[in-house]
Motif scaffolding. Structure first.
Motif, PDB file in Angstrom:
ATOM      1  N   ASN B  66       0.816  -1.213   0.000  1.00  0.00           N
ATOM      2  CA  ASN B  66       0.000   0.000   0.000  1.00  0.00           C
ATOM      3  C   ASN B  66       0.862   1.281   0.000  1.00  0.00           C
ATOM      4  O   ASN B  66       1.162   1.832   1.050  1.00  0.00           O
ATOM      5  N   ALA B  67       1.209   1.732  -1.194  1.00  0.00           N
ATOM      6  CA  ALA B  67       2.088   2.903  -1.301  1.00  0.00           C
ATOM      7  C   ALA B  67       1.417   4.161  -0.752  1.00  0.00           C
ATOM      8  O   ALA B  67       2.053   4.987  -0.088  1.00  0.00           O
ATOM      9  N   LYS B  68       0.127   4.295  -1.017  1.00  0.00           N
ATOM     10  CA  LYS B  68      -0.592   5.487  -0.561  1.00  0.00           C
ATOM     11  C   LYS B  68      -0.542   5.582   0.969  1.00  0.00           C
ATOM     12  O   LYS B  68      -0.261   6.644   1.532  1.00  0.00           O
ATOM     13  N   GLY B  69      -0.797   4.463   1.632  1.00  0.00           N
ATOM     14  CA  GLY B  69      -0.750   4.437   3.095  1.00  0.00           C
ATOM     15  C   GLY B  69       0.648   4.753   3.607  1.00  0.00           C
ATOM     16  O   GLY B  69       0.809   5.501   4.574  1.00  0.00           O
ATOM     17  N   TRP B  70       1.632   4.189   2.963  1.00  0.00           N
ATOM     18  CA  TRP B  70       3.033   4.412   3.353  1.00  0.00           C
ATOM     19  C   TRP B  70       3.382   5.899   3.215  1.00  0.00           C
ATOM     20  O   TRP B  70       3.955   6.516   4.112  1.00  0.00           O
ATOM     21  N   LEU B  71       2.987   6.500   2.106  1.00  0.00           N
ATOM     22  CA  LEU B  71       3.282   7.919   1.876  1.00  0.00           C
ATOM     23  C   LEU B  71       2.536   8.812   2.864  1.00  0.00           C
ATOM     24  O   LEU B  71       3.076   9.793   3.374  1.00  0.00           O
ATOM     25  N   LEU B  72       1.280   8.464   3.141  1.00  0.00           N
ATOM     26  CA  LEU B  72       0.499   9.282   4.072  1.00  0.00           C
ATOM     27  C   LEU B  72       1.055   9.199   5.490  1.00  0.00           C
ATOM     28  O   LEU B  72       0.969  10.157   6.253  1.00  0.00           O
ATOM     29  N   THR B  73       1.623   8.037   5.831  1.00  0.00           N
ATOM     30  CA  THR B  73       2.252   7.912   7.150  1.00  0.00           C
ATOM     31  C   THR B  73       3.455   8.854   7.230  1.00  0.00           C
ATOM     32  O   THR B  73       3.645   9.558   8.227  1.00  0.00           O
ATOM     33  N   ILE B  74       4.246   8.879   6.174  1.00  0.00           N
ATOM     34  CA  ILE B  74       5.407   9.788   6.135  1.00  0.00           C
ATOM     35  C   ILE B  74       4.938  11.240   6.221  1.00  0.00           C
ATOM     36  O   ILE B  74       5.482  12.057   6.967  1.00  0.00           O
ATOM     37  N   LEU B  75       3.896  11.541   5.462  1.00  0.00           N
ATOM     38  CA  LEU B  75       3.373  12.915   5.444  1.00  0.00           C
ATOM     39  C   LEU B  75       2.891  13.345   6.829  1.00  0.00           C
ATOM     40  O   LEU B  75       3.184  14.449   7.296  1.00  0.00           O
ATOM     41  N   ARG B  76       2.192  12.452   7.487  1.00  0.00           N
ATOM     42  CA  ARG B  76       1.654  12.805   8.805  1.00  0.00           C
ATOM     43  C   ARG B  76       2.783  13.024   9.822  1.00  0.00           C
ATOM     44  O   ARG B  76       2.723  13.957  10.624  1.00  0.00           O
ATOM     45  N   HIS B  77       3.787  12.163   9.774  1.00  0.00           N
ATOM     46  CA  HIS B  77       4.920  12.363  10.689  1.00  0.00           C
ATOM     47  C   HIS B  77       5.606  13.700  10.425  1.00  0.00           C
ATOM     48  O   HIS B  77       5.951  14.420  11.347  1.00  0.00           O
ATOM     49  N   ALA B  78       5.795  14.002   9.143  1.00  0.00           N
ATOM     50  CA  ALA B  78       6.441  15.274   8.797  1.00  0.00           C
ATOM     51  C   ALA B  78       5.595  16.438   9.303  1.00  0.00           C
ATOM     52  O   ALA B  78       6.109  17.427   9.825  1.00  0.00           O
ATOM     53  N   GLU B 151      -8.978   0.054   8.742  1.00  0.00           N
ATOM     54  CA  GLU B 151      -7.688  -0.556   9.059  1.00  0.00           C
ATOM     55  C   GLU B 151      -6.540   0.317   8.551  1.00  0.00           C
ATOM     56  O   GLU B 151      -5.543   0.516   9.256  1.00  0.00           O
ATOM     57  N   GLU B 152      -6.684   0.835   7.347  1.00  0.00           N
ATOM     58  CA  GLU B 152      -5.630   1.707   6.804  1.00  0.00           C
ATOM     59  C   GLU B 152      -5.509   2.992   7.624  1.00  0.00           C
ATOM     60  O   GLU B 152      -4.410   3.452   7.915  1.00  0.00           O
ATOM     61  N   VAL B 153      -6.659   3.552   7.990  1.00  0.00           N
ATOM     62  CA  VAL B 153      -6.642   4.785   8.791  1.00  0.00           C
ATOM     63  C   VAL B 153      -5.964   4.513  10.132  1.00  0.00           C
ATOM     64  O   VAL B 153      -5.118   5.284  10.587  1.00  0.00           O
ATOM     65  N   ALA B 154      -6.298   3.375  10.738  1.00  0.00           N
ATOM     66  CA  ALA B 154      -5.722   3.018  12.041  1.00  0.00           C
ATOM     67  C   ALA B 154      -4.207   2.897  11.936  1.00  0.00           C
ATOM     68  O   ALA B 154      -3.471   3.356  12.810  1.00  0.00           O
ATOM     69  N   ARG B 155      -3.751   2.304  10.835  1.00  0.00           N
ATOM     70  CA  ARG B 155      -2.311   2.127  10.661  1.00  0.00           C
ATOM     71  C   ARG B 155      -1.619   3.487  10.501  1.00  0.00           C
ATOM     72  O   ARG B 155      -0.576   3.736  11.086  1.00  0.00           O
ATOM     73  N   ILE B 156      -2.212   4.353   9.693  1.00  0.00           N
ATOM     74  CA  ILE B 156      -1.582   5.664   9.462  1.00  0.00           C
ATOM     75  C   ILE B 156      -1.555   6.498  10.750  1.00  0.00           C
ATOM     76  O   ILE B 156      -0.570   7.136  11.074  1.00  0.00           O
ATOM     77  N   LEU B 157      -2.671   6.453  11.487  1.00  0.00           N
ATOM     78  CA  LEU B 157      -2.746   7.278  12.698  1.00  0.00           C
ATOM     79  C   LEU B 157      -2.096   6.589  13.903  1.00  0.00           C
ATOM     80  O   LEU B 157      -1.963   7.188  14.966  1.00  0.00           O
ATOM     81  N   ASP B 158      -1.760   5.300  13.727  1.00  0.00           N
ATOM     82  CA  ASP B 158      -1.143   4.529  14.784  1.00  0.00           C
ATOM     83  C   ASP B 158      -2.031   4.460  16.033  1.00  0.00           C
ATOM     84  O   ASP B 158      -1.598   4.714  17.154  1.00  0.00           O
ATOM     85  N   VAL B 159      -3.298   4.143  15.798  1.00  0.00           N
ATOM     86  CA  VAL B 159      -4.271   3.966  16.894  1.00  0.00           C
ATOM     87  C   VAL B 159      -5.079   2.684  16.609  1.00  0.00           C
ATOM     88  O   VAL B 159      -5.097   2.224  15.472  1.00  0.00           O
ATOM     89  N   PRO B 160      -5.758   2.115  17.626  1.00  0.00           N
ATOM     90  CA  PRO B 160      -6.592   0.941  17.383  1.00  0.00           C
ATOM     91  C   PRO B 160      -7.793   1.265  16.480  1.00  0.00           C
ATOM     92  O   PRO B 160      -8.232   2.424  16.424  1.00  0.00           O
TER      93      PRO B 160
END
Lengths: 74, 194
Positions: B66-78, B151-160
């Motif tokens: 899931n490239a989109k999820g991976w990129l959004l995780t990076i974006l959110r951390h930044a 599930e994708e949202v949970a992974r990006i936000l790092d919450v249950p």
């Protein structure tokens, strides 16, 4: 399933996030309960409206150029 | 006379893969960045920085996942690390205390299909999203704007996943209430609420 239990799951139902068993229970409840059916229809209309209104933006063309220049020196 | 190399240099392969799997998500990254930062200039910078970080970390990405999820995780951390402090202040509101009313109760008699929503324009909806508390806004943007699964949202936000459900539920109700109040304020509909 009672009204409270059905209404608590309205978004999970509309987002198709329920297991098939629970989804069936919600459907059964909606068939028997008109007020809950109305609430679900209302929420469904709201989500469609919301999603249609905010999925329209694209990145400015210049941004892609900046990124390509940044990454590949173009 | 020079002979062409047997295989393209690795940098070209990396670039091709990056363009194919990452750059195609530029619009999605931009939409999310715009809602997180609240302005176009910061959104531009945030996306540019995200792409730079992603390109540098490209060896960590597994092709075909899931490239989109991976990129959004990076974006959110930044965003959290570098932008939030200067663009918006982290919330001090008690999210559990927010209990928006059910708009249908107000519209039951005249408009059970919620047709008044259709009169509200894009900009007004986006403004209402921007006014949500940040944790609610993130959930709505990833789910409703980008159509990601819980599930994708949970992974990006790092919450249950349960947290995603509860934030999304309250965020949407709050948004509904804001848009209802806006529609009343604009005279599109008559308010019953006192």
């Amino acid at each position: 399933m009672n009204c409270r239990e059905a209404l608590d799951r309205v978004y999970e139902f509309l987002d198709k996030e329920l297991t098939p068993e629970v989804e069936r229970e919600v459907r059964d409840h909606l068939e028997a309960c008109r007020p809950c059916g109305q609430q679900f229809n209302f929420e469904e209309a709201f989500l469609k409206f919301l999603q249609a209104r905010c999925r329209t933006r694209s990145a400015p063309p210049d941004l892609k150029r900046r990124i390509l220049r940044d990454l590949f020196g173009e | 006379m020079t002979t062409p190399p047997q295989s393209p240099p690795p940098v070209d392969e990396k670039r091709a893969a990056f363009e194919r799997e990452a750059l195609v998500h530029l619009d999605a990254l931009y939409r999310v960045a715009l809602r997180l930062t609240g302005n176009a200039a910061d959104a531009d910078d945030l996306v540019q920085e995200t792409m730079l970080k992603a390109y540098r970390a490209w060896h960590q990405y597994q092709p075909g996942t899931n490239a989109k999820g991976w990129l959004l995780t990076i974006l959110r951390h930044a965003f959290i690390n570098e932008y939030r402090r200067r663009t918006r202040h982290p919330e001090t509101v008690d999210l559990d205390a927010i209990e928006p009313f059910a708009v249908l109760d107000e519209r039951q008699d005249d408009d059970p299909q919620g047709q008044f929503f259709d009169r509200i324009v894009d900009d007004e909806v986006l403004r209402a999203i921007d006014e949500l508390p940040e944790q609610f806004r993130e959930a709505v943007v990833l789910s409703d704007v980008e159509g990601m699964s819980y599930e994708e949202v949970a992974r990006i936000l790092d919450v249950p996943i349960g947290t995603v459900k509860s934030r999304l539920f309250r965020a949407r109700r709050l948004l509904q209430a804001k848009l209802y109040e806006y529609a009343v304020g604009m005279g599109y509909i008559k308010g019953n609420r006192t």
